[in-house]
Design a protein around this motif. Structure first.
Motif, PDB file in Angstrom:
ATOM      1  N   ASP A  30       0.826  -1.216   0.000  1.00 46.82           N
ATOM      2  CA  ASP A  30       0.000   0.000   0.000  1.00 46.82           C
ATOM      3  C   ASP A  30       0.855   1.259   0.000  1.00 46.82           C
ATOM      4  N   TYR A  31       2.087   1.160   0.489  1.00 44.15           N
ATOM      5  CA  TYR A  31       2.946   2.344   0.602  1.00 44.15           C
ATOM      6  C   TYR A  31       4.049   2.399  -0.453  1.00 44.15           C
ATOM      7  N   GLY A  32       4.131   1.405  -1.345  1.00 46.84           N
ATOM      8  CA  GLY A  32       5.159   1.454  -2.389  1.00 46.84           C
ATOM      9  C   GLY A  32       5.422   0.086  -2.981  1.00 46.84           C
ATOM     10  N   ALA A  33       6.604  -0.070  -3.589  1.00 42.94           N
ATOM     11  CA  ALA A  33       6.989  -1.332  -4.228  1.00 42.94           C
ATOM     12  C   ALA A  33       8.443  -1.645  -3.913  1.00 42.94           C
ATOM     13  N   PHE A  34       8.736  -2.933  -3.707  1.00 42.97           N
ATOM     14  CA  PHE A  34      10.110  -3.386  -3.479  1.00 42.97           C
ATOM     15  C   PHE A  34      10.688  -3.884  -4.811  1.00 42.97           C
ATOM     16  N   VAL A  35      11.894  -3.379  -5.102  1.00 41.73           N
ATOM     17  CA  VAL A  35      12.552  -3.692  -6.365  1.00 41.73           C
ATOM     18  C   VAL A  35      13.867  -4.415  -6.070  1.00 41.73           C
ATOM     19  N   LYS A  36      14.099  -5.524  -6.769  1.00 39.23           N
ATOM     20  CA  LYS A  36      15.370  -6.246  -6.615  1.00 39.23           C
ATOM     21  C   LYS A  36      16.257  -5.955  -7.834  1.00 39.23           C
ATOM     22  N   ILE A  37      17.546  -5.742  -7.542  1.00 40.26           N
ATOM     23  CA  ILE A  37      18.530  -5.405  -8.566  1.00 40.26           C
ATOM     24  C   ILE A  37      19.370  -6.652  -8.853  1.00 40.26           C
ATOM     25  N   PRO A  38      19.562  -7.013 -10.128  1.00 38.42           N
ATOM     26  CA  PRO A  38      20.399  -8.167 -10.455  1.00 38.42           C
ATOM     27  C   PRO A  38      21.817  -8.014  -9.898  1.00 38.42           C
ATOM     28  N   GLY A  39      22.337  -9.058  -9.245  1.00 31.69           N
ATOM     29  CA  GLY A  39      23.672  -9.033  -8.663  1.00 31.69           C
ATOM     30  C   GLY A  39      23.694  -8.600  -7.217  1.00 31.69           C
ATOM     31  N   TYR A  40      22.551  -8.142  -6.656  1.00 32.65           N
ATOM     32  CA  TYR A  40      22.466  -7.705  -5.255  1.00 32.65           C
ATOM     33  C   TYR A  40      21.361  -8.498  -4.545  1.00 32.65           C
ATOM     34  N   ARG A  41      21.669  -8.951  -3.351  1.00 35.79           N
ATOM     35  CA  ARG A  41      20.661  -9.709  -2.607  1.00 35.79           C
ATOM     36  C   ARG A  41      19.623  -8.785  -1.957  1.00 35.79           C
ATOM     37  N   LYS A  42      20.043  -7.572  -1.585  1.00 31.91           N
ATOM     38  CA  LYS A  42      19.165  -6.650  -0.859  1.00 31.91           C
ATOM     39  C   LYS A  42      18.210  -5.943  -1.805  1.00 31.91           C
ATOM     40  N   GLN A  43      16.923  -5.959  -1.462  1.00 35.50           N
ATOM     41  CA  GLN A  43      15.913  -5.230  -2.233  1.00 35.50           C
ATOM     42  C   GLN A  43      15.775  -3.809  -1.697  1.00 35.50           C
ATOM     43  N   GLY A  44      15.335  -2.917  -2.553  1.00 35.41           N
ATOM     44  CA  GLY A  44      15.123  -1.534  -2.154  1.00 35.41           C
ATOM     45  C   GLY A  44      13.666  -1.129  -2.304  1.00 35.41           C
ATOM     46  N   LEU A  45      13.258  -0.128  -1.511  1.00 32.45           N
ATOM     47  CA  LEU A  45      11.867   0.338  -1.527  1.00 32.45           C
ATOM     48  C   LEU A  45      11.729   1.578  -2.396  1.00 32.45           C
ATOM     49  N   VAL A  46      10.783   1.521  -3.326  1.00 32.95           N
ATOM     50  CA  VAL A  46      10.356   2.718  -4.054  1.00 32.95           C
ATOM     51  C   VAL A  46       9.065   3.180  -3.390  1.00 32.95           C
ATOM     52  N   HIS A  47       9.162   4.199  -2.544  1.00 31.89           N
ATOM     53  CA  HIS A  47       7.964   4.721  -1.874  1.00 31.89           C
ATOM     54  C   HIS A  47       7.018   5.301  -2.917  1.00 31.89           C
ATOM     55  N   LYS A  48       5.722   5.280  -2.615  1.00 34.64           N
ATOM     56  CA  LYS A  48       4.744   5.761  -3.599  1.00 34.64           C
ATOM     57  C   LYS A  48       4.941   7.235  -3.936  1.00 34.64           C
TER      58      LYS A  48
END
Length: 231
Positions: A30-48
Protein backbone atom coordinates in the motif's frame (compact mmCIF):
# COMPACT_ATOMS: atom_id res chain seq x y z
CA UNK A 1 27.90 16.70 -0.43
CA UNK A 2 30.29 13.74 -0.21
CA UNK A 3 30.56 14.23 3.59
CA UNK A 4 26.79 14.57 3.94
CA UNK A 5 26.10 11.29 2.16
CA UNK A 6 29.15 9.37 3.40
CA UNK A 7 28.35 5.65 3.48
CA UNK A 8 28.31 4.15 6.99
CA UNK A 9 30.14 0.94 7.77
CA UNK A 10 28.36 -2.25 6.82
CA UNK A 11 27.07 -1.06 3.44
CA UNK A 12 29.73 -2.67 1.29
CA UNK A 13 28.44 -4.75 -1.57
CA UNK A 14 25.43 -2.45 -2.16
CA UNK A 15 24.71 -0.30 -5.23
CA UNK A 16 26.41 3.10 -5.32
CA UNK A 17 24.47 6.14 -4.15
CA UNK A 18 22.80 8.09 -7.02
CA UNK A 19 23.51 5.29 -9.48
CA UNK A 20 20.94 4.46 -12.20
CA UNK A 21 20.00 0.76 -12.38
CA UNK A 22 17.37 -1.43 -13.93
CA UNK A 23 15.49 -3.77 -11.62
CA UNK A 24 12.47 -5.99 -11.27
CA UNK A 25 9.44 -5.36 -9.07
CA UNK A 26 9.44 -8.07 -6.40
CA UNK A 27 6.31 -7.04 -4.45
CA UNK A 28 3.77 -4.22 -4.23
CA UNK A 29 2.36 -2.82 -0.97
CA UNK A 30 0.00 0.00 0.00
CA UNK A 31 2.95 2.34 0.60
CA UNK A 32 5.16 1.45 -2.39
CA UNK A 33 6.99 -1.33 -4.23
CA UNK A 34 10.11 -3.39 -3.48
CA UNK A 35 12.55 -3.69 -6.36
CA UNK A 36 15.37 -6.25 -6.62
CA UNK A 37 18.53 -5.41 -8.57
CA UNK A 38 20.40 -8.17 -10.46
CA UNK A 39 23.67 -9.03 -8.66
CA UNK A 40 22.47 -7.71 -5.25
CA UNK A 41 20.66 -9.71 -2.61
CA UNK A 42 19.17 -6.65 -0.86
CA UNK A 43 15.91 -5.23 -2.23
CA UNK A 44 15.12 -1.53 -2.15
CA UNK A 45 11.87 0.34 -1.53
CA UNK A 46 10.36 2.72 -4.05
CA UNK A 47 7.96 4.72 -1.87
CA UNK A 48 4.74 5.76 -3.60
CA UNK A 49 5.87 9.39 -3.32
CA UNK A 50 8.91 8.43 -5.49
CA UNK A 51 6.95 6.57 -8.16
CA UNK A 52 5.70 9.54 -10.13
CA UNK A 53 5.84 13.32 -10.20
CA UNK A 54 2.07 13.31 -9.66
CA UNK A 55 0.28 12.05 -6.55
CA UNK A 56 0.01 8.24 -6.27
CA UNK A 57 -2.66 6.76 -3.99
CA UNK A 58 -2.53 3.14 -5.14
CA UNK A 59 0.95 1.82 -6.11
CA UNK A 60 -0.57 -1.24 -7.80
CA UNK A 61 -1.97 1.08 -10.47
CA UNK A 62 1.58 2.17 -11.37
CA UNK A 63 3.59 -1.08 -11.31
CA UNK A 64 3.00 -4.84 -11.33
CA UNK A 65 5.02 -7.69 -9.83
CA UNK A 66 7.69 -8.84 -12.32
CA UNK A 67 7.71 -5.54 -14.22
CA UNK A 68 11.10 -4.10 -15.25
CA UNK A 69 11.65 -0.51 -14.03
CA UNK A 70 14.46 2.04 -14.00
CA UNK A 71 15.45 3.23 -10.52
CA UNK A 72 17.87 5.70 -8.95
CA UNK A 73 19.49 4.90 -5.60
CA UNK A 74 18.59 7.89 -3.38
CA UNK A 75 19.28 6.48 0.09
CA UNK A 76 21.32 3.90 1.97
CA UNK A 77 21.19 3.63 5.75
CA UNK A 78 21.47 1.22 8.66
CA UNK A 79 18.56 1.35 11.11
CA UNK A 80 18.43 -1.13 14.03
CA UNK A 81 21.17 -3.22 12.37
CA UNK A 82 19.03 -3.44 9.22
CA UNK A 83 20.20 -2.05 5.91
CA UNK A 84 17.59 0.05 4.08
CA UNK A 85 17.80 1.00 0.42
CA UNK A 86 15.64 3.78 -1.00
CA UNK A 87 14.99 3.96 -4.75
CA UNK A 88 13.28 6.55 -6.94
CA UNK A 89 11.43 5.99 -10.20
CA UNK A 90 10.36 9.57 -10.84
CA UNK A 91 14.01 10.69 -11.09
CA UNK A 92 14.57 8.40 -14.10
CA UNK A 93 12.97 8.36 -17.54
CA UNK A 94 11.24 4.97 -17.58
CA UNK A 95 11.55 4.72 -21.34
CA UNK A 96 15.24 5.51 -21.83
CA UNK A 97 16.75 5.26 -18.33
CA UNK A 98 18.00 8.87 -18.49
CA UNK A 99 18.67 10.63 -15.21
CA UNK A 100 16.05 13.38 -14.78
CA UNK A 101 17.80 14.75 -11.67
CA UNK A 102 21.51 14.79 -12.60
CA UNK A 103 22.36 17.33 -9.90
CA UNK A 104 20.47 15.35 -7.25
CA UNK A 105 18.41 18.37 -6.23
CA UNK A 106 15.19 16.40 -5.77
CA UNK A 107 17.05 13.64 -3.92
CA UNK A 108 18.57 16.12 -1.45
CA UNK A 109 15.21 17.79 -0.85
CA UNK A 110 13.54 14.44 -0.18
CA UNK A 111 16.40 13.45 2.15
CA UNK A 112 16.03 16.69 4.14
CA UNK A 113 12.28 16.18 4.35
CA UNK A 114 12.71 12.64 5.67
CA UNK A 115 15.30 13.76 8.26
CA UNK A 116 13.06 16.61 9.42
CA UNK A 117 10.14 14.22 9.81
CA UNK A 118 12.24 11.76 11.79
CA UNK A 119 13.53 14.53 14.07
CA UNK A 120 10.03 15.83 14.76
CA UNK A 121 8.62 12.41 15.58
CA UNK A 122 11.17 12.08 18.41
CA UNK A 123 9.87 15.22 20.12
CA UNK A 124 6.83 14.25 22.16
CA UNK A 125 4.67 16.78 23.92
CA UNK A 126 3.35 15.53 27.26
CA UNK A 127 0.52 17.42 28.93
CA UNK A 128 -0.01 15.21 31.99
CA UNK A 129 2.72 16.97 34.01
CA UNK A 130 1.10 20.38 33.55
CA UNK A 131 -2.49 19.23 33.94
CA UNK A 132 -1.78 17.38 37.19
CA UNK A 133 0.26 20.24 38.68
CA UNK A 134 -1.15 22.36 41.53
CA UNK A 135 -0.15 26.02 41.55
CA UNK A 136 1.53 27.05 44.83
CA UNK A 137 0.37 30.63 44.36
CA UNK A 138 -3.39 30.28 43.89
CA UNK A 139 -3.97 26.61 44.71
CA UNK A 140 -5.58 25.81 41.36
CA UNK A 141 -4.54 22.93 39.10
CA UNK A 142 -3.41 23.05 35.50
CA UNK A 143 -0.58 25.57 35.58
CA UNK A 144 2.68 26.42 37.33
CA UNK A 145 3.21 29.22 39.82
CA UNK A 146 5.40 31.13 37.33
CA UNK A 147 2.51 31.17 34.84
CA UNK A 148 -0.08 32.26 37.41
CA UNK A 149 -1.60 35.74 36.97
CA UNK A 150 -3.79 35.76 40.09
CA UNK A 151 -2.97 37.61 43.27
CA UNK A 152 -2.13 35.78 46.46
CA UNK A 153 -5.22 34.47 48.25
CA UNK A 154 -7.53 34.87 45.23
CA UNK A 155 -8.95 31.83 43.54
CA UNK A 156 -10.74 31.71 40.24
CA UNK A 157 -13.17 29.16 38.89
CA UNK A 158 -14.42 28.58 35.39
CA UNK A 159 -17.61 30.36 34.39
CA UNK A 160 -20.29 27.75 33.61
CA UNK A 161 -21.23 27.69 30.01
CA UNK A 162 -24.71 28.90 29.14
CA UNK A 163 -26.90 26.16 27.86
CA UNK A 164 -27.79 26.76 24.28
CA UNK A 165 -31.41 26.45 23.33
CA UNK A 166 -32.16 23.61 20.94
CA UNK A 167 -32.57 24.57 17.34
CA UNK A 168 -36.24 23.52 17.37
CA UNK A 169 -37.13 25.96 20.16
CA UNK A 170 -35.52 28.92 18.43
CA UNK A 171 -37.46 28.09 15.27
CA UNK A 172 -40.76 27.79 17.16
CA UNK A 173 -40.26 31.05 19.05
CA UNK A 174 -41.01 33.16 15.95
CA UNK A 175 -44.54 31.84 15.28
CA UNK A 176 -45.26 31.85 19.03
CA UNK A 177 -44.41 35.55 19.17
CA UNK A 178 -46.70 36.23 16.22
CA UNK A 179 -49.57 34.35 17.93
CA UNK A 180 -49.07 36.38 21.10
CA UNK A 181 -49.10 39.61 19.10
CA UNK A 182 -52.32 38.60 17.33
CA UNK A 183 -53.96 37.73 20.66
CA UNK A 184 -52.94 41.08 22.12
CA UNK A 185 -54.38 42.90 19.10
CA UNK A 186 -57.67 41.00 19.38
CA UNK A 187 -57.97 41.79 23.07
CA UNK A 188 -57.27 45.46 22.33
CA UNK A 189 -60.01 45.54 19.71
CA UNK A 190 -62.45 43.87 22.10
CA UNK A 191 -61.74 46.45 24.79
CA UNK A 192 -62.21 49.29 22.31
CA UNK A 193 -65.53 47.81 21.16
CA UNK A 194 -66.72 47.49 24.77
CA UNK A 195 -65.76 51.11 25.47
CA UNK A 196 -67.54 52.24 22.30
CA UNK A 197 -70.65 50.24 23.13
CA UNK A 198 -70.72 51.48 26.73
CA UNK A 199 -70.33 55.09 25.59
CA UNK A 200 -73.08 54.69 22.96
CA UNK A 201 -75.38 53.09 25.55
CA UNK A 202 -74.82 55.93 28.00
CA UNK A 203 -75.53 58.50 25.28
CA UNK A 204 -78.73 56.66 24.35
CA UNK A 205 -79.80 56.64 28.00
CA UNK A 206 -79.22 60.39 28.33
CA UNK A 207 -81.19 60.97 25.14
CA UNK A 208 -84.06 58.88 26.47
CA UNK A 209 -84.04 60.75 29.77
CA UNK A 210 -84.06 64.09 27.97
CA UNK A 211 -86.81 62.93 25.64
CA UNK A 212 -89.01 61.66 28.48
CA UNK A 213 -88.40 64.86 30.45
CA UNK A 214 -89.42 67.08 27.55
CA UNK A 215 -92.42 64.86 26.83
CA UNK A 216 -93.65 65.14 30.44
CA UNK A 217 -93.18 68.91 30.36
CA UNK A 218 -95.23 69.12 27.19
CA UNK A 219 -98.00 67.07 28.82
CA UNK A 220 -98.06 69.38 31.85
CA UNK A 221 -98.25 72.47 29.65
CA UNK A 222 -101.06 70.89 27.63
CA UNK A 223 -103.01 70.11 30.81
CA UNK A 224 -102.62 73.67 32.10
CA UNK A 225 -103.75 75.04 28.81
CA UNK A 226 -106.83 72.81 28.82
CA UNK A 227 -107.65 73.77 32.39
CA UNK A 228 -107.50 77.51 31.55
CA UNK A 229 -109.64 77.08 28.53
CA UNK A 230 -112.27 75.20 30.52
CA UNK A 231 -112.51 77.98 33.02
Amino acid sequence: MADEYREPAGLDGLPELYSILRGEVASVTDYGAFVKIPGYRKQGLVHKSEMSASRVDNPSEIVDVGEQVWIKVIGKEINDEKVKLSFSMKAVNQGTGRDLDPNNVMAEQDARRRRRFQDNTGQRITLEAVLNTTCKKCGCTGHFAKDCFSQAGLQYSLVPEEEEEPAGQSVQSVPQKRKKEKKAKKEKKKKERKRHNSSSDSSDDTKRVRHSHTHSEKKKKHKKHKHKAHK
